[in-house]
Design an enzyme around this catalytic site. Sequence first.
Site, PDB file in Angstrom:
ATOM      1  N   CYS A  26      45.294  45.489  38.564  1.00 14.31           N
ATOM      2  CA  CYS A  26      44.975  44.850  37.298  1.00 14.31           C
ATOM      3  C   CYS A  26      45.520  43.432  37.373  1.00 14.31           C
ATOM      4  O   CYS A  26      45.706  42.892  38.465  1.00 14.31           O
ATOM      5  CB  CYS A  26      45.544  45.629  36.114  1.00 14.31           C
ATOM      6  SG  CYS A  26      47.333  45.700  36.080  1.00 14.31           S
ATOM      7  N   HIS A 558      48.381  40.135  27.413  1.00 14.81           N
ATOM      8  CA  HIS A 558      47.937  41.441  27.896  1.00 14.81           C
ATOM      9  C   HIS A 558      47.687  42.340  26.692  1.00 14.81           C
ATOM     10  O   HIS A 558      48.621  42.830  26.070  1.00 14.81           O
ATOM     11  CB  HIS A 558      49.003  42.042  28.816  1.00 14.81           C
ATOM     12  CG  HIS A 558      48.530  43.201  29.635  1.00 14.81           C
ATOM     13  ND1 HIS A 558      48.258  44.432  29.086  1.00 14.81           N
ATOM     14  CD2 HIS A 558      48.272  43.313  30.962  1.00 14.81           C
ATOM     15  CE1 HIS A 558      47.869  45.259  30.039  1.00 14.81           C
ATOM     16  NE2 HIS A 558      47.860  44.604  31.182  1.00 14.81           N
TER      17      HIS A 558
END
Length: 636
Positions: A26, A558
Amino acid sequence: MKYEQLAKDIIQHVGGKENVISVVHCITRLRFKLKDEGKANTDVLKNMDGIVTVMKSGGQYQVVIGNHVPDVYKDVVEIGGFQNQAETETEDEKKYQGLFNKFIDIIASIFTPVLGVLAATGMIKGLNALFLSTGVLEEANGTYQLLHAIGDSLFYFFPIFLGYTAAKKFGATPFIGMAIGASLVYPTLVVLTEGEPLYTLFTGTIFESPVHITFLGIPVILMSYATSVIPIILAAYFASKVEARLRKIIPDVVKTFLVPFFTLLIVVPLTFIVIGPIATWAGQLLGQFTLWVYNLSPIIAGAFLGGFWQVFVIFGLHWGLIPIAINNLVVQGSDPVLAMVFAASFAQIGAVAAVWLKIKQQKVKTLSVPAFISGIFGVTEPAIYGVTLPLKRPFIISCIAAAVGGAIIGLFRSQGYIIGGLGIFGIPSFLHPADGMDAGFWGIVIAVVVAFVLGFILTYLFGLKSGNASDEQTETKAHTSTGTGEKEEISSPFNGSVITLSEIKDEAFSSGALGEGIAIEPSEGKLFSPVSGMVTALYPTHHALGITTDRGAELLIHIGLDTVQLDGKFFTAHTIQGAQVEKGDLLIEFDIKEIKAAGYAVTTPVIVTNHKQYGQLFLTDKQQVNAGDRLLELTR
């Protein structure tokens, strides 16, 4: 490899490559699926230079690296030989894709590997046509014949090349795909079509077909498969299913040769008897339909395709038109589709030239030069992603200029006669095989000039906001710091509740290892840019992004915790990586209710990853913030 040693150490301490089922990444971490997590040396990994921490969550063994994780991942995959596993993971993730996206993915995967060579041979063929039309060479000349063979080779034997790439995409053995393609263009069978037929099927219909041979008494309709596209793709797909089935039932000891043996015996005859004719008829109908739509209004068709071509490129939709264009060349001998979009790249570089001439921001000015040069040769991605799209207006203007160019091409009814090169090397592709520089060819030339000039003039006059054309000294001042207390404010990207990083249930963030900052529990699923700057990272699943401010602060936002597992569901991006954004721009929308229903928190860290470059970092003392409120203040 930049991170070779780190990659080797990571593989070793997760238990070796034989302990790895798969690895993906990620925006900050490597995500391993291990056969046995007990074999991993977690303590050793945590204390390694280059590793922030190690976490275990959701059945994954997560090695937190930081913003440079894509580079580390690349080396880990290469050293560990995990490419196939990574591809399998990607296929699993595609379960949420729609049929249209899957179609585009298939087309792109099949054609991309050969496009470079196809363009190269097309350039040779185009130059040869130019030499012929200008009298430099004659058809009987040996030089012309050899150049013609080089230029025509790939296109004539296209089924062999596509047999390889299509088989690879569908999971079959690529060389089986090549063998099927070679059968379709086998010279002896091609010559048979020139003889007297045994009889004719479907007489009096559009499917009327002569039969020259039979296979076990079954009539075989021999068609011209040289340069064809659709038959080999369908045959390769069928072969992948047959091969997969055979691999399950044939013993391992003879699988190496019996699987291809039976696959070819089954697929090749069925391709000649059923798949090939049906695919060819379908291609002919598609060609007729495309021509019918084009003839309704060539000018409108040209304006539409020309204007939206670069938009199609951004979203990968252009791959859906390339097989149509190739099919038109096979069926009709010419193609209007790629002709109508040809001026688009010149509209782009016209806009880029204006940006280079007028803009004062040195960073964009520097990007404009290589973007312009690559655009001349038809490679417009640097122009789109590096210059025009981040500035927004130049991109819109280039689309308008391309639409005008496309309309001109439609007016002249210009056609392409080969798949040639890109940019200036593509111009010979529009030379008429018999008439040379006919009206259609000059229509292309006029459209290219108009698109370039229009893109340049409109961008120069209207394409740049006053702030983008401001004095260069302003930018220089913004990027320099004397260490005397210069401050920079970071606004809240959300409406929501403020919490400290230490309250987050994710060690990578709560420990401050990835950077200092704060977290927000969003009350509304909209992320607005907290600063003016550039989107330097946007993860494909759109759950996280990085922004570098105009003054050099590097931010990581995030959305949620472990939301990468959602594979992009419930997230919609309104920006792209490399885009220049202003404070308050809407960047991402997300569905809070659905994310929570899927079992994930939406707590969002907002961190400064290069916080060590700042002397102090002040956090807001508010418990509730609205988007645009002061969230952080950095002092050098």
